[in-house]
Design a protein around this motif. Structure first.
Motif, PDB file in Angstrom:
ATOM      1  N   ASN A   9       0.942  -1.122   0.082  1.00 11.44           N
ATOM      2  CA  ASN A   9       0.053  -0.034   0.179  1.00 11.44           C
ATOM      3  C   ASN A   9       0.817   1.044  -0.097  1.00 11.44           C
ATOM      4  OD1 ASN A   9      -2.355  -1.446   0.325  1.00 11.44           O
ATOM      5  ND2 ASN A   9      -1.907  -1.983   2.421  1.00 11.44           N
ATOM      6  N   VAL A  10       0.646   2.166  -0.961  1.00 14.15           N
ATOM      7  CA  VAL A  10       1.355   3.475  -0.887  1.00 14.15           C
ATOM      8  C   VAL A  10       0.599   4.793  -0.874  1.00 14.15           C
ATOM      9  CG1 VAL A  10       3.171   2.135  -2.236  1.00 14.15           C
ATOM     10  CG2 VAL A  10       1.441   3.438  -3.698  1.00 14.15           C
ATOM     11  N   THR A  11       0.989   5.712  -0.321  1.00 18.14           N
ATOM     12  CA  THR A  11      -0.055   7.010  -0.444  1.00 18.14           C
ATOM     13  C   THR A  11       0.167   7.627  -1.464  1.00 18.14           C
ATOM     14  OG1 THR A  11       1.612   8.032   0.931  1.00 18.14           O
ATOM     15  CG2 THR A  11       0.023   7.003   2.217  1.00 18.14           C
ATOM     16  N   ASP A  12       1.213   7.724  -2.163  1.00 16.28           N
ATOM     17  CA  ASP A  12       1.507   8.534  -3.426  1.00 16.28           C
ATOM     18  C   ASP A  12       2.105   7.650  -4.401  1.00 16.28           C
ATOM     19  OD1 ASP A  12       2.841  10.383  -5.402  1.00 16.28           O
ATOM     20  OD2 ASP A  12       3.223  11.755  -3.927  1.00 16.28           O
ATOM     21  N   LEU A  13       1.276   7.157  -5.320  1.00 16.47           N
ATOM     22  CA  LEU A  13       1.626   6.157  -6.353  1.00 16.47           C
ATOM     23  C   LEU A  13       2.707   6.810  -7.277  1.00 16.47           C
ATOM     24  CD1 LEU A  13       1.004   3.588  -7.330  1.00 16.47           C
ATOM     25  CD2 LEU A  13      -0.422   4.612  -9.038  1.00 16.47           C
ATOM     26  N   GLU A  14       2.578   8.047  -7.611  1.00 14.38           N
ATOM     27  CA  GLU A  14       3.823   8.606  -8.315  1.00 14.38           C
ATOM     28  C   GLU A  14       5.013   8.350  -7.857  1.00 14.38           C
ATOM     29  OE1 GLU A  14       3.125   9.266 -11.702  1.00 14.38           O
ATOM     30  OE2 GLU A  14       1.059   8.434 -11.414  1.00 14.38           O
ATOM     31  N   ALA A  15       5.292   9.034  -6.596  1.00 15.16           N
ATOM     32  CA  ALA A  15       6.479   8.968  -5.863  1.00 15.16           C
ATOM     33  C   ALA A  15       6.868   7.649  -5.744  1.00 15.16           C
ATOM     34  CB  ALA A  15       6.411   9.664  -4.421  1.00 15.16           C
ATOM     35  N   PRO A  33      -5.109   3.773 -12.647  1.00 11.68           N
ATOM     36  CA  PRO A  33      -5.651   4.625 -11.678  1.00 11.68           C
ATOM     37  C   PRO A  33      -5.267   3.846 -10.444  1.00 11.68           C
ATOM     38  CG  PRO A  33      -7.185   4.899 -13.342  1.00 11.68           C
ATOM     39  CD  PRO A  33      -6.320   3.555 -13.604  1.00 11.68           C
ATOM     40  N   GLY A  34      -4.462   4.331  -9.572  1.00  9.30           N
ATOM     41  CA  GLY A  34      -4.115   3.954  -8.137  1.00  9.30           C
ATOM     42  C   GLY A  34      -3.430   2.697  -8.119  1.00  9.30           C
ATOM     43  N   TYR A  35      -2.962   2.190  -9.133  1.00  9.02           N
ATOM     44  CA  TYR A  35      -2.274   0.668  -9.104  1.00  9.02           C
ATOM     45  C   TYR A  35      -1.038   0.874 -10.294  1.00  9.02           C
ATOM     46  CZ  TYR A  35      -1.796  -4.184 -10.392  1.00  9.02           C
ATOM     47  OH  TYR A  35      -1.369  -5.371 -10.605  1.00  9.02           O
ATOM     48  N   ALA A  36      -0.074   0.169  -9.652  1.00 11.48           N
ATOM     49  CA  ALA A  36       0.956  -0.205 -10.766  1.00 11.48           C
ATOM     50  C   ALA A  36       1.688  -1.281 -10.416  1.00 11.48           C
ATOM     51  CB  ALA A  36       2.173   0.918 -10.710  1.00 11.48           C
ATOM     52  N   ASN A  37       2.144  -2.115 -11.173  1.00 11.37           N
ATOM     53  CA  ASN A  37       2.985  -3.424 -11.073  1.00 11.37           C
ATOM     54  C   ASN A  37       4.271  -3.451 -11.968  1.00 11.37           C
ATOM     55  OD1 ASN A  37       2.778  -5.238 -13.279  1.00 11.37           O
ATOM     56  ND2 ASN A  37       0.852  -5.677 -12.828  1.00 11.37           N
ATOM     57  N   PHE A  38       5.321  -4.106 -11.306  1.00 12.51           N
ATOM     58  CA  PHE A  38       6.644  -4.100 -11.904  1.00 12.51           C
ATOM     59  C   PHE A  38       7.021  -5.769 -12.186  1.00 12.51           C
ATOM     60  CE2 PHE A  38       6.884  -0.133  -9.989  1.00 12.51           C
ATOM     61  CZ  PHE A  38       7.741   0.546 -10.721  1.00 12.51           C
ATOM     62  N   ALA A  39       7.446  -5.783 -13.308  1.00 16.92           N
ATOM     63  CA  ALA A  39       7.874  -7.350 -13.457  1.00 16.92           C
ATOM     64  C   ALA A  39       9.417  -7.491 -13.437  1.00 16.92           C
ATOM     65  CB  ALA A  39       7.226  -7.831 -14.623  1.00 16.92           C
ATOM     66  N   ILE A  40       9.831  -7.457 -12.075  1.00 14.88           N
ATOM     67  CA  ILE A  40      11.493  -7.365 -11.944  1.00 14.88           C
ATOM     68  C   ILE A  40      12.181  -8.672 -12.466  1.00 14.88           C
ATOM     69  CG2 ILE A  40      13.230  -6.754 -10.565  1.00 14.88           C
ATOM     70  CD1 ILE A  40      10.763  -5.133  -8.930  1.00 14.88           C
ATOM     71  N   ALA A  41      13.247  -8.721 -13.147  1.00 13.65           N
ATOM     72  CA  ALA A  41      13.900  -9.679 -13.748  1.00 13.65           C
ATOM     73  C   ALA A  41      14.983 -10.229 -12.479  1.00 13.65           C
ATOM     74  CB  ALA A  41      14.362  -9.538 -14.998  1.00 13.65           C
ATOM     75  N   ASP A  42      15.623  -9.320 -11.872  1.00 17.66           N
ATOM     76  CA  ASP A  42      16.824  -9.335 -11.131  1.00 17.66           C
ATOM     77  C   ASP A  42      16.469  -8.403  -9.913  1.00 17.66           C
ATOM     78  OD1 ASP A  42      19.103 -10.567  -9.765  1.00 17.66           O
ATOM     79  OD2 ASP A  42      20.248  -9.397 -10.884  1.00 17.66           O
ATOM     80  N   PRO A  43      16.222  -8.951  -8.821  1.00 14.97           N
ATOM     81  CA  PRO A  43      15.768 -10.381  -8.551  1.00 14.97           C
ATOM     82  C   PRO A  43      14.418 -10.730  -8.880  1.00 14.97           C
ATOM     83  CG  PRO A  43      15.375  -8.916  -6.506  1.00 14.97           C
ATOM     84  CD  PRO A  43      15.916  -7.952  -7.472  1.00 14.97           C
ATOM     85  N   LEU A  49       1.933  -2.051  -6.436  1.00 16.16           N
ATOM     86  CA  LEU A  49       1.668  -0.950  -5.450  1.00 16.16           C
ATOM     87  C   LEU A  49       0.266  -0.646  -5.639  1.00 16.16           C
ATOM     88  CD1 LEU A  49       4.980   1.207  -6.754  1.00 16.16           C
ATOM     89  CD2 LEU A  49       4.575  -0.310  -4.974  1.00 16.16           C
ATOM     90  N   ILE A  50      -0.215  -0.254  -4.582  1.00 18.25           N
ATOM     91  CA  ILE A  50      -1.786   0.001  -4.693  1.00 18.25           C
ATOM     92  C   ILE A  50      -1.831   1.255  -3.898  1.00 18.25           C
ATOM     93  CG2 ILE A  50      -3.959  -0.801  -4.035  1.00 18.25           C
ATOM     94  CD1 ILE A  50      -2.995  -3.698  -4.334  1.00 18.25           C
ATOM     95  N   GLU A  51      -2.442   2.459  -4.467  1.00 17.73           N
ATOM     96  CA  GLU A  51      -2.581   3.766  -3.678  1.00 17.73           C
ATOM     97  C   GLU A  51      -3.705   3.521  -2.701  1.00 17.73           C
ATOM     98  OE1 GLU A  51      -1.795   8.054  -5.234  1.00 17.73           O
ATOM     99  OE2 GLU A  51      -3.188   7.175  -6.371  1.00 17.73           O
ATOM    100  N   GLY A  52      -3.377   3.877  -1.758  1.00 18.79           N
ATOM    101  CA  GLY A  52      -4.555   4.423  -0.253  1.00 18.79           C
ATOM    102  C   GLY A  52      -3.938   5.162   0.640  1.00 18.79           C
ATOM    103  N   GLU A  53      -4.764   5.076   1.784  1.00 16.30           N
ATOM    104  CA  GLU A  53      -4.410   5.881   2.963  1.00 16.30           C
ATOM    105  C   GLU A  53      -3.281   5.071   3.767  1.00 16.30           C
ATOM    106  OE1 GLU A  53      -7.963   6.895   5.173  1.00 16.30           O
ATOM    107  OE2 GLU A  53      -8.905   7.535   3.333  1.00 16.30           O
ATOM    108  N   GLU A  54      -3.117   4.000   3.813  1.00 18.33           N
ATOM    109  CA  GLU A  54      -2.407   3.068   4.573  1.00 18.33           C
ATOM    110  C   GLU A  54      -1.069   2.915   3.927  1.00 18.33           C
ATOM    111  OE1 GLU A  54      -3.963  -0.141   6.795  1.00 18.33           O
ATOM    112  OE2 GLU A  54      -5.841   0.576   6.896  1.00 18.33           O
ATOM    113  N   GLY A  55       0.040   3.842   3.376  1.00 19.57           N
ATOM    114  CA  GLY A  55       0.941   3.790   2.889  1.00 19.57           C
ATOM    115  C   GLY A  55       2.239   3.292   3.581  1.00 19.57           C
ATOM    116  N   GLY A  56       3.017   2.384   3.053  1.00 26.94           N
ATOM    117  CA  GLY A  56       4.157   1.950   4.018  1.00 26.94           C
ATOM    118  C   GLY A  56       3.569   0.657   4.432  1.00 26.94           C
ATOM    119  N   THR A  57       2.520   0.060   4.195  1.00 26.67           N
ATOM    120  CA  THR A  57       1.921  -1.218   4.808  1.00 26.67           C
ATOM    121  C   THR A  57       1.782  -2.357   3.650  1.00 26.67           C
ATOM    122  OG1 THR A  57      -0.368  -0.605   4.537  1.00 26.67           O
ATOM    123  CG2 THR A  57       0.685   0.017   6.534  1.00 26.67           C
TER     124      THR A  57
END
Length: 146
Positions: A9-15, A33-43, A49-57
């Protein structure tokens, strides 16, 4: 290929997108809107990332697999180990059609085992979009953990 999923959960999706793009030297695989995902190869990591009020959780954790049969096998194995699961469901969640099963660790952290079957334009089929990630209900197969 399997990989671990970490949904935050993140409070500021862009950041958050800017930070994780620099941290893992890659851009998001999907932005909504309010959502992003990364497909990271390494690791090998699926970072959601899901935008909401409870960032950092923590939102939830997961293991992404390549077939529905792997989801079914994982659900069978978890149930045989005495863990309570949600059973295998076909759902719409996180802008994707998925086949998935869920368990919770002893402290309540939700884990999903899933395969993505395609992209969709809505976060969830449910009116409460937060309920698509980390469902609370599990069957009474056995104790929640060891």
């Amino acid at each position: 290929m399997s990989r671990v999923q970490l949904a935050l959960n993140v409070t500021d999706l862009e950041a958050a997108v800017a930070f994780y793009s620099r941290l893992f030297a890659t851009e998001p695989a999907k932005r909504k809107p309010g959502y992003a995902n990364f497909a990271i190869a390494d690791p090998p990591l699926k970072l959601v990332l899901i935008e909401g009020e409870e960032g950092g959780t923590l939102n939830h954790l997961g293991v992404e697999v390549t077939t529905a049969e792997e989801v079914e096998a994982a659900e069978s194995r978890l149930a045989a180990e005495g863990l309570r699961t949600t059973g295998v469901d076909d759902t719409t969640c996180c802008y994707a059609r998925k086949t998935e099963t869920w368990v919770h660790d002893p402290d309540g952290a939700p884990w999903e085992v899933y395969v993505k079957r395609g992209d969709v334009e809505q976060m969830s089929d449910a009116a409460d979009t937060a309920s698509c990630c980390a469902p609370a209900a599990v069957s009474d197969v056995g104790p929640s953990c060891c």
